[in-house]
Design a protein around this motif. Sequence first.
Motif, PDB file in Angstrom:
ATOM      1  N   ARG A 142       0.812  -1.217   0.000  1.00 34.63           N
ATOM      2  CA  ARG A 142       0.000   0.000   0.000  1.00 34.63           C
ATOM      3  C   ARG A 142       0.845   1.266   0.000  1.00 34.63           C
ATOM      4  NH1 ARG A 142      -2.851  -2.466   4.199  1.00 34.63           N
ATOM      5  NH2 ARG A 142      -2.071  -0.881   5.639  1.00 34.63           N
ATOM      6  N   HIS A 143       2.002   1.230   0.662  1.00 36.18           N
ATOM      7  CA  HIS A 143       2.697   2.484   0.946  1.00 36.18           C
ATOM      8  C   HIS A 143       4.082   2.612   0.326  1.00 36.18           C
ATOM      9  CE1 HIS A 143      -0.437   3.544   3.809  1.00 36.18           C
ATOM     10  NE2 HIS A 143      -0.283   2.382   4.405  1.00 36.18           N
ATOM     11  N   PHE A 144       4.646   1.536  -0.214  1.00 33.84           N
ATOM     12  CA  PHE A 144       6.009   1.601  -0.724  1.00 33.84           C
ATOM     13  C   PHE A 144       6.023   1.481  -2.251  1.00 33.84           C
ATOM     14  CE2 PHE A 144       6.809   0.947   3.651  1.00 33.84           C
ATOM     15  CZ  PHE A 144       8.148   1.218   3.920  1.00 33.84           C
ATOM     16  N   PRO A 145       7.003   2.120  -2.909  1.00 38.58           N
ATOM     17  CA  PRO A 145       7.090   2.071  -4.370  1.00 38.58           C
ATOM     18  C   PRO A 145       7.724   0.772  -4.855  1.00 38.58           C
ATOM     19  CG  PRO A 145       8.861   3.429  -3.519  1.00 38.58           C
ATOM     20  CD  PRO A 145       8.027   3.031  -2.323  1.00 38.58           C
ATOM     21  N   LEU A 146       7.028  -0.338  -4.648  1.00 40.05           N
ATOM     22  CA  LEU A 146       7.535  -1.633  -5.086  1.00 40.05           C
ATOM     23  C   LEU A 146       7.539  -1.729  -6.605  1.00 40.05           C
ATOM     24  CD1 LEU A 146       5.522  -3.890  -2.607  1.00 40.05           C
ATOM     25  CD2 LEU A 146       7.979  -3.417  -2.473  1.00 40.05           C
ATOM     26  N   THR A 147       8.442  -2.534  -7.134  1.00 40.96           N
ATOM     27  CA  THR A 147       8.359  -2.851  -8.550  1.00 40.96           C
ATOM     28  C   THR A 147       7.109  -3.704  -8.782  1.00 40.96           C
ATOM     29  OG1 THR A 147       9.599  -4.912  -8.359  1.00 40.96           O
ATOM     30  CG2 THR A 147      10.874  -2.886  -8.697  1.00 40.96           C
ATOM     31  N   GLU A 148       6.664  -3.789  -9.999  1.00 44.22           N
ATOM     32  CA  GLU A 148       5.472  -4.592 -10.284  1.00 44.22           C
ATOM     33  C   GLU A 148       5.711  -6.068  -9.962  1.00 44.22           C
ATOM     34  OE1 GLU A 148       2.408  -3.552 -10.930  1.00 44.22           O
ATOM     35  OE2 GLU A 148       3.325  -1.597 -10.517  1.00 44.22           O
ATOM     36  N   ARG A 160      19.439  -8.813   5.516  1.00 45.57           N
ATOM     37  CA  ARG A 160      19.078  -7.588   4.792  1.00 45.57           C
ATOM     38  C   ARG A 160      17.592  -7.288   4.993  1.00 45.57           C
ATOM     39  NH1 ARG A 160      20.405  -7.781  -1.490  1.00 45.57           N
ATOM     40  NH2 ARG A 160      19.055  -9.600  -1.229  1.00 45.57           N
ATOM     41  N   ILE A 161      17.247  -6.053   5.330  1.00 44.82           N
ATOM     42  CA  ILE A 161      15.856  -5.708   5.620  1.00 44.82           C
ATOM     43  C   ILE A 161      15.224  -4.810   4.560  1.00 44.82           C
ATOM     44  CG2 ILE A 161      16.038  -6.090   8.104  1.00 44.82           C
ATOM     45  CD1 ILE A 161      16.445  -3.093   8.476  1.00 44.82           C
ATOM     46  N   ALA A 162      16.014  -4.317   3.615  1.00 43.26           N
ATOM     47  CA  ALA A 162      15.461  -3.596   2.463  1.00 43.26           C
ATOM     48  C   ALA A 162      16.368  -3.884   1.266  1.00 43.26           C
ATOM     49  CB  ALA A 162      15.379  -2.094   2.717  1.00 43.26           C
ATOM     50  N   ALA A 163      15.835  -4.570   0.286  1.00 43.93           N
ATOM     51  CA  ALA A 163      16.581  -4.862  -0.939  1.00 43.93           C
ATOM     52  C   ALA A 163      16.182  -3.818  -1.981  1.00 43.93           C
ATOM     53  CB  ALA A 163      16.265  -6.268  -1.438  1.00 43.93           C
ATOM     54  N   ARG A 164      17.109  -2.993  -2.382  1.00 44.64           N
ATOM     55  CA  ARG A 164      16.765  -1.857  -3.247  1.00 44.64           C
ATOM     56  C   ARG A 164      16.126  -2.305  -4.552  1.00 44.64           C
ATOM     57  NH1 ARG A 164      21.788  -3.305  -4.205  1.00 44.64           N
ATOM     58  NH2 ARG A 164      22.870  -2.841  -6.175  1.00 44.64           N
ATOM     59  N   ARG A 165      16.424  -3.528  -5.024  1.00 53.33           N
ATOM     60  CA  ARG A 165      15.850  -4.015  -6.281  1.00 53.33           C
ATOM     61  C   ARG A 165      14.382  -4.419  -6.129  1.00 53.33           C
ATOM     62  NH1 ARG A 165      19.250  -1.314  -9.035  1.00 53.33           N
ATOM     63  NH2 ARG A 165      21.311  -2.250  -9.392  1.00 53.33           N
ATOM     64  N   ASN A 166      13.872  -4.446  -4.897  1.00 49.98           N
ATOM     65  CA  ASN A 166      12.436  -4.653  -4.699  1.00 49.98           C
ATOM     66  C   ASN A 166      11.629  -3.387  -4.979  1.00 49.98           C
ATOM     67  OD1 ASN A 166      11.654  -7.299  -4.017  1.00 49.98           O
ATOM     68  ND2 ASN A 166      12.479  -7.089  -1.947  1.00 49.98           N
ATOM     69  N   PHE A 167      12.328  -2.247  -5.087  1.00 51.56           N
ATOM     70  CA  PHE A 167      11.651  -0.957  -5.154  1.00 51.56           C
ATOM     71  C   PHE A 167      11.971  -0.253  -6.475  1.00 51.56           C
ATOM     72  CE2 PHE A 167      12.663  -2.102  -0.798  1.00 51.56           C
ATOM     73  CZ  PHE A 167      11.406  -2.038  -0.191  1.00 51.56           C
ATOM     74  N   ALA A 168      11.154   0.713  -6.815  1.00 45.72           N
ATOM     75  CA  ALA A 168      11.354   1.469  -8.053  1.00 45.72           C
ATOM     76  C   ALA A 168      12.757   2.066  -8.075  1.00 45.72           C
ATOM     77  CB  ALA A 168      10.301   2.571  -8.154  1.00 45.72           C
ATOM     78  N   ASP A 169      13.301   2.198  -9.282  1.00 45.15           N
ATOM     79  CA  ASP A 169      14.649   2.743  -9.437  1.00 45.15           C
ATOM     80  C   ASP A 169      14.774   4.076  -8.710  1.00 45.15           C
ATOM     81  OD1 ASP A 169      15.418   0.605 -10.941  1.00 45.15           O
ATOM     82  OD2 ASP A 169      15.223   1.619 -12.886  1.00 45.15           O
ATOM     83  N   GLY A 170      15.806   4.190  -7.880  1.00 44.30           N
ATOM     84  CA  GLY A 170      16.083   5.434  -7.182  1.00 44.30           C
ATOM     85  C   GLY A 170      15.343   5.609  -5.867  1.00 44.30           C
ATOM     86  N   ALA A 171      14.388   4.739  -5.566  1.00 43.30           N
ATOM     87  CA  ALA A 171      13.643   4.894  -4.316  1.00 43.30           C
ATOM     88  C   ALA A 171      14.562   4.683  -3.111  1.00 43.30           C
ATOM     89  CB  ALA A 171      12.473   3.915  -4.273  1.00 43.30           C
ATOM     90  N   TYR A 172      15.473   3.740  -3.229  1.00 44.60           N
ATOM     91  CA  TYR A 172      16.457   3.477  -2.175  1.00 44.60           C
ATOM     92  C   TYR A 172      17.839   3.658  -2.780  1.00 44.60           C
ATOM     93  CZ  TYR A 172      13.180   1.474   1.251  1.00 44.60           C
ATOM     94  OH  TYR A 172      12.182   1.291   2.172  1.00 44.60           O
ATOM     95  N   GLU A 173      18.658   4.496  -2.143  1.00 47.53           N
ATOM     96  CA  GLU A 173      20.038   4.655  -2.597  1.00 47.53           C
ATOM     97  C   GLU A 173      20.811   3.351  -2.477  1.00 47.53           C
ATOM     98  OE1 GLU A 173      22.340   8.444  -1.621  1.00 47.53           O
ATOM     99  OE2 GLU A 173      20.889   8.346   0.016  1.00 47.53           O
ATOM    100  N   SER A 174      20.436   2.557  -1.507  1.00 45.13           N
ATOM    101  CA  SER A 174      21.207   1.378  -1.151  1.00 45.13           C
ATOM    102  C   SER A 174      20.273   0.361  -0.509  1.00 45.13           C
ATOM    103  CB  SER A 174      22.310   1.776  -0.143  1.00 45.13           C
ATOM    104  OG  SER A 174      22.851   0.653   0.528  1.00 45.13           O
ATOM    105  N   ASP A 175      20.702  -0.891  -0.510  1.00 48.05           N
ATOM    106  CA  ASP A 175      20.078  -1.848   0.396  1.00 48.05           C
ATOM    107  C   ASP A 175      20.251  -1.352   1.836  1.00 48.05           C
ATOM    108  OD1 ASP A 175      19.818  -3.486  -1.841  1.00 48.05           O
ATOM    109  OD2 ASP A 175      21.409  -4.882  -1.232  1.00 48.05           O
TER     110      ASP A 175
END
Length: 531
Positions: free
Chosen positions: A76-82, A290-305
């Motif tokens: 609901r709240h995070f910019p996940l990839t499709e 790891r608690i946030a994998a940047r590839r789970n999110f839209a490009d640029g949403a996370y600078e890093s895991d």
Amino acid sequence: MEAEVLVIGGGLGGVAAALAALRAGRKVVLTEEFDWLGGQLTSQAVPPDENSWVEQFGATASYRTVREGIRDYYRRHFPLTERSRAWRHLNPGAGHVSRLCHEPRVAVAVLEAMLAPYRGSGRLRVLQPYRPVSAETDGDRVSAVTVAHRDGDDEITVTAPYVLDATETGELLPLTGTEYVTGFEAQSETGEPSAPDVAQPLNMQAASVCFALDHVDGDHTVDKPARYGFWRTYQPDFWGGPLFSLSAPHPRTKEIVEREFTPNPDDDPLAVVADQRLSPGDSNLWTFRRIAARRNFADGAYESDITLVNWPMIDYLPGPVFDVPDAAEHLTAARELSYSFLYWLQTEAPRPDGGTGYPGLRLRGDVMGSADGLAQAPYIRESRRIRAERTVVEQDLSLAVRGDAGAVEYPDSVGIGMYRIDLHPSTGGDHYLDVASCPFQIPLGALLPERMENLLPAGKNIGTTHITNGCYRLHPVEWNVGEVAGALAAFCLERGTSPRSVRNAPDLLADFQKRLTDEGVELRWPEIAAY
């Protein structure tokens, strides 16, 4: 202040206990010392350690609600990839230790949402941040508990017919005079194959102060800790080298193994298989928890895991963090150990290119919800434990002892769990103890103190031993224990009976067990046929 059920401690067991009593229509006061509810999942920041079948069975329905609530919150709240949004078993961090590695603040939001309707109705009062400082007893009953504000002098005394100890270290047990044990029991007492000849009450599993890191451009090196020189050369006798190293003993074989440390690998999060039956997953420390994998999110949403450091190098071994006069000093030193290891990672850790140090590692105190950058609370693996009507011992569930017969089945089962007996190195100088176990049950007798009538444990303080605590201490089992304690208090209030009577009267026990199964508590493991 008055309540029908008083829950001291707002960790996973405490929240589960409060929810169970509230669902049964009872008025509850819940206290918590730290800024977040959720204990080991949130303020201690440890991703859930769970059985391999948790997506299908092996946990209570309300625990599943928490798990799915975390995934829904991300959707609901995070910019996940499709791809990630459509992933049924979304693992936001794609960590190898768990199918649900995630940022602790998300779990806080989910737990708060589950409690919100009861707060609004006034049936739940949450006292936060408050910790227990004294208790009044009348014979074998607790009549009141006084809690004090963590940051001031304000005190509140609460009375209730039932008092549940859901603190991380069983703090109500000494305050109420409830009989308890700590550390290793003697083999002559328990008959456990892995127990020592002589009891060692101050020999407890290491506590750890976890922290979160990402890796970005720039130099983010923290100030050199005052006692860095001590920790830099610290070497437990059994370790085989300095604690600060990427080499460490394998928990099962004790052989020294080299771990990798590769910040931000360009891996596919959906390809991660988080199943510790297949692999412990700790070969690369970055992806382990790891608690946030940047590839789970839209490009640029996370600078890093973002990775969670709960590794062997921060296990604090010099002494226990409770039941000793210098407990506060040990807690302070445990935090210093974690800072020192961070500084070592930033300045001295060996890199694959031959260099040393990763100055781009950035401490993420915002992810921990803390001002000092570390987790709000230490990760406590071992609590004070009640002397119980039924104590779970190693031979109840050890695979080597039980074999194909499986774990002992308890007629008073109130839940199930599964994890290896996983003991970290201890304050008495013991190495890892890792014992294969069978899927097990939780006996109601383990929740009943030998003497006290209205005090119930609701966490890691149940009737286990130092050894069996190693598989009863994990997230879904703690939640199950808390849920049962809250449900039992409500059931006794409704029936005008006592917890001991529920266990010992067949009709009452059957009614209570049916109440649990109606609420989604699994009492026995399913029989699985292989085709």
